[in-house]
Design an enzyme around this catalytic site. Structure first.
Site, PDB file in Angstrom:
ATOM      1  N   ILE A   1     -19.431 -18.741  25.811  1.00 49.18           N
ATOM      2  CA  ILE A   1     -20.506 -18.370  26.751  1.00 49.18           C
ATOM      3  C   ILE A   1     -20.012 -18.392  28.201  1.00 49.18           C
ATOM      4  O   ILE A   1     -20.458 -17.603  29.028  1.00 49.18           O
ATOM      5  CB  ILE A   1     -21.724 -19.317  26.567  1.00 49.18           C
ATOM      6  CG1 ILE A   1     -22.950 -18.804  27.298  1.00 49.18           C
ATOM      7  CG2 ILE A   1     -21.431 -20.747  26.998  1.00 49.18           C
ATOM      8  CD1 ILE A   1     -23.862 -17.991  26.497  1.00 49.18           C
TER       9      ILE A   1
ATOM     10  N   ASN B   1     -30.164 -30.556  28.590  1.00 45.19           N
ATOM     11  CA  ASN B   1     -31.084 -31.611  28.140  1.00 45.19           C
ATOM     12  C   ASN B   1     -32.064 -31.911  29.270  1.00 45.19           C
ATOM     13  O   ASN B   1     -31.934 -31.366  30.370  1.00 45.19           O
ATOM     14  CB  ASN B   1     -30.312 -32.861  27.683  1.00 45.19           C
ATOM     15  CG  ASN B   1     -29.408 -33.388  28.774  1.00 45.19           C
ATOM     16  OD1 ASN B   1     -29.827 -33.563  29.919  1.00 45.19           O
ATOM     17  ND2 ASN B   1     -28.146 -33.625  28.440  1.00 45.19           N
TER      18      ASN B   1
ATOM     19  N   VAL C   1     -22.368 -26.473  24.767  1.00 45.81           N
ATOM     20  CA  VAL C   1     -22.465 -25.429  25.795  1.00 45.81           C
ATOM     21  C   VAL C   1     -22.575 -26.071  27.185  1.00 45.81           C
ATOM     22  O   VAL C   1     -21.932 -25.620  28.150  1.00 45.81           O
ATOM     23  CB  VAL C   1     -23.697 -24.530  25.527  1.00 45.81           C
ATOM     24  CG1 VAL C   1     -24.013 -23.643  26.707  1.00 45.81           C
ATOM     25  CG2 VAL C   1     -23.481 -23.696  24.267  1.00 45.81           C
ATOM     26  N   ASP C   2     -23.386 -27.097  27.277  1.00 45.60           N
ATOM     27  CA  ASP C   2     -23.634 -27.772  28.559  1.00 45.60           C
ATOM     28  C   ASP C   2     -22.320 -28.295  29.155  1.00 45.60           C
ATOM     29  O   ASP C   2     -22.024 -28.073  30.351  1.00 45.60           O
ATOM     30  CB  ASP C   2     -24.611 -28.930  28.287  1.00 45.60           C
ATOM     31  CG  ASP C   2     -25.345 -29.421  29.513  1.00 45.60           C
ATOM     32  OD1 ASP C   2     -25.236 -28.779  30.571  1.00 45.60           O
ATOM     33  OD2 ASP C   2     -26.031 -30.456  29.398  1.00 45.60           O
TER      34      ASP C   2
ATOM     35  N   SER D   1     -30.465 -25.060  20.744  1.00 42.05           N
ATOM     36  CA  SER D   1     -30.826 -26.130  19.779  1.00 42.05           C
ATOM     37  C   SER D   1     -30.022 -26.098  18.482  1.00 42.05           C
ATOM     38  O   SER D   1     -30.188 -26.998  17.648  1.00 42.05           O
ATOM     39  CB  SER D   1     -32.325 -26.125  19.435  1.00 42.05           C
ATOM     40  OG  SER D   1     -33.105 -26.549  20.524  1.00 42.05           O
TER      41      SER D   1
ATOM     42  N   ILE E   1     -25.782 -29.550  18.733  1.00 41.23           N
ATOM     43  CA  ILE E   1     -26.029 -30.996  18.759  1.00 41.23           C
ATOM     44  C   ILE E   1     -27.490 -31.307  18.405  1.00 41.23           C
ATOM     45  O   ILE E   1     -27.774 -32.308  17.753  1.00 41.23           O
ATOM     46  CB  ILE E   1     -25.633 -31.551  20.149  1.00 41.23           C
ATOM     47  CG1 ILE E   1     -24.107 -31.467  20.320  1.00 41.23           C
ATOM     48  CG2 ILE E   1     -26.128 -32.980  20.349  1.00 41.23           C
ATOM     49  CD1 ILE E   1     -23.602 -31.603  21.746  1.00 41.23           C
TER      50      ILE E   1
HETATM   51  N1  AR6 Z   1     -19.947 -20.757  23.799  1.00 43.13           N
HETATM   52  C1  AR6 Z   1     -20.858 -20.255  22.928  1.00 43.13           C
HETATM   53  N2  AR6 Z   1     -21.525 -21.008  22.026  1.00 43.13           N
HETATM   54  C2  AR6 Z   1     -21.232 -22.327  21.999  1.00 43.13           C
HETATM   55  C3  AR6 Z   1     -20.298 -22.935  22.886  1.00 43.13           C
HETATM   56  C4  AR6 Z   1     -19.643 -22.086  23.817  1.00 43.13           C
HETATM   57  N3  AR6 Z   1     -18.748 -22.556  24.699  1.00 43.13           N
HETATM   58  N4  AR6 Z   1     -20.255 -24.271  22.606  1.00 43.13           N
HETATM   59  C5  AR6 Z   1     -21.120 -24.497  21.595  1.00 43.13           C
HETATM   60  N5  AR6 Z   1     -21.702 -23.323  21.216  1.00 43.13           N
HETATM   61  P1  AR6 Z   1     -25.158 -27.042  21.728  1.00 43.13           P
HETATM   62  P2  AR6 Z   1     -28.033 -27.766  21.589  1.00 43.13           P
HETATM   63  C6  AR6 Z   1     -22.745 -23.096  20.187  1.00 43.13           C
HETATM   64  O1  AR6 Z   1     -24.804 -28.285  21.000  1.00 43.13           O
HETATM   65  O2  AR6 Z   1     -27.986 -27.809  20.106  1.00 43.13           O
HETATM   66  C7  AR6 Z   1     -25.610 -31.106  25.002  1.00 43.13           C
HETATM   67  O3  AR6 Z   1     -25.102 -32.410  24.987  1.00 43.13           O
HETATM   68  C8  AR6 Z   1     -22.912 -24.157  19.135  1.00 43.13           C
HETATM   69  O4  AR6 Z   1     -22.029 -23.892  18.039  1.00 43.13           O
HETATM   70  O5  AR6 Z   1     -24.377 -26.675  22.925  1.00 43.13           O
HETATM   71  O6  AR6 Z   1     -29.179 -27.085  22.268  1.00 43.13           O
HETATM   72  C9  AR6 Z   1     -26.798 -30.961  25.953  1.00 43.13           C
HETATM   73  O7  AR6 Z   1     -26.620 -31.733  27.120  1.00 43.13           O
HETATM   74  C10 AR6 Z   1     -24.373 -23.988  18.741  1.00 43.13           C
HETATM   75  O8  AR6 Z   1     -24.527 -22.913  17.785  1.00 43.13           O
HETATM   76  O9  AR6 Z   1     -26.712 -27.087  22.233  1.00 43.13           O
HETATM   77  C11 AR6 Z   1     -27.936 -31.461  25.108  1.00 43.13           C
HETATM   78  O10 AR6 Z   1     -27.981 -32.871  25.110  1.00 43.13           O
HETATM   79  C12 AR6 Z   1     -25.047 -23.544  20.040  1.00 43.13           C
HETATM   80  O11 AR6 Z   1     -23.987 -23.075  20.886  1.00 43.13           O
HETATM   81  C13 AR6 Z   1     -27.578 -30.964  23.723  1.00 43.13           C
HETATM   82  O12 AR6 Z   1     -26.147 -30.832  23.717  1.00 43.13           O
HETATM   83  C14 AR6 Z   1     -25.803 -24.633  20.779  1.00 43.13           C
HETATM   84  O13 AR6 Z   1     -25.105 -25.866  20.655  1.00 43.13           O
HETATM   85  C15 AR6 Z   1     -28.173 -29.602  23.435  1.00 43.13           C
HETATM   86  O14 AR6 Z   1     -27.932 -29.267  22.091  1.00 43.13           O
END
Ligand code: AR6
Length: 169
Positions: A13, A26, A35-36, A120, A123
């Site tokens: 992303i 969050n 992603v964050d 969502s 994590i």
């Molecule tokens: N590019 C594209 N997609 C990604 C990337 C990336 N660099 N990294 C992960 N994904 P998540 P959530 C995918 O965990 O579930 C953080 O600690 C990943 O495989 O980023 O909303 C925040 O601070 C998944 O399909 O977000 C919150 O505490 C999707 O992006 C919490 O995580 C979302 O994964 C939010 O969790």
């Protein structure tokens, strides 16, 4: 929105060449993993500084708000907070609200293109297939003027699943 404007993209992303990238943040809006973490690492400290300045109280689940994108190719980061399914937040309307609110913010900014991760679905543990359906249904139902919406995933299997849902929409 016309479904043709939604494009499944394999990749990171933080590398997307769009006006706005959406962060799966969050409530505290002070960074995290997934992603964050990637957005704050690639965007640099300007992103966190702007989060602190513009969102001293953070953001409610289902809401969205923008900051600078710092060193990212994008102009803005639109932060949104998905429901934490793993912690028992299972109201799908909160997940839908993330997409709707992020697109409203994009319209206010005049963004012509936006890239979403699957909010969502990492994590926070939302089942992936339903996370994809919620994303596509809500974006299609939105009156947004954004011309190009990238739905970005890190692996080919997820991109293929997004493609399937788009074909059925
Ligand atoms: N590019 C594209 N997609 C990604 C990337 C990336 N660099 N990294 C992960 N994904 P998540 P959530 C995918 O965990 O579930 C953080 O600690 C990943 O495989 O980023 O909303 C925040 O601070 C998944 O399909 O977000 C919150 O505490 C999707 O992006 C919490 O995580 C979302 O994964 C939010 O969790």
């Amino acid at each position: 929105m016309d479904v043709q404007r939604i494009i499944p993209v394999l990749g990171d992303i933080t590398k997307q060449d769009v006006d706005a990238v959406v962060n799966a943040a969050n409530n505290a809006m002070r960074g995290g993993g997934g992603v964050d973490g990637a957005i704050h690492r690639a965007g640099g400290p300007a992103v966190l500084d702007d989060c602190i300045r513009r969102f001293p109280q953070g953001l409610a689940t289902g809401d969205a708000g923008w900051t600078t994108a710092g060193n990212l190719p994008a102009k803005w980061v639109i932060h949104t907070v998905g429901p934490n399914h793993a912690a028992g937040q299972r109201d799908r309307r909160l997940l839908e609200s993330c997409y709707r609110r992020a697109l409203e913010e994009a319209d206010e900014l005049g963004a012509r293109s936006i890239a979403f991760p699957l909010i969502s679905a990492g994590i926070y543990g939302w089942p992936k297939e339903d996370a994809i359906r919620a994303a596509v249904e809500t974006i299609v139902a939105s009156p947004s003027q954004v011309g190009r919406v990238a739905l970005v995933a890190l692996d080919e299997a997820t991109v293929a699943a997004i493609r399937e849902v788009l074909l059925g929409s």
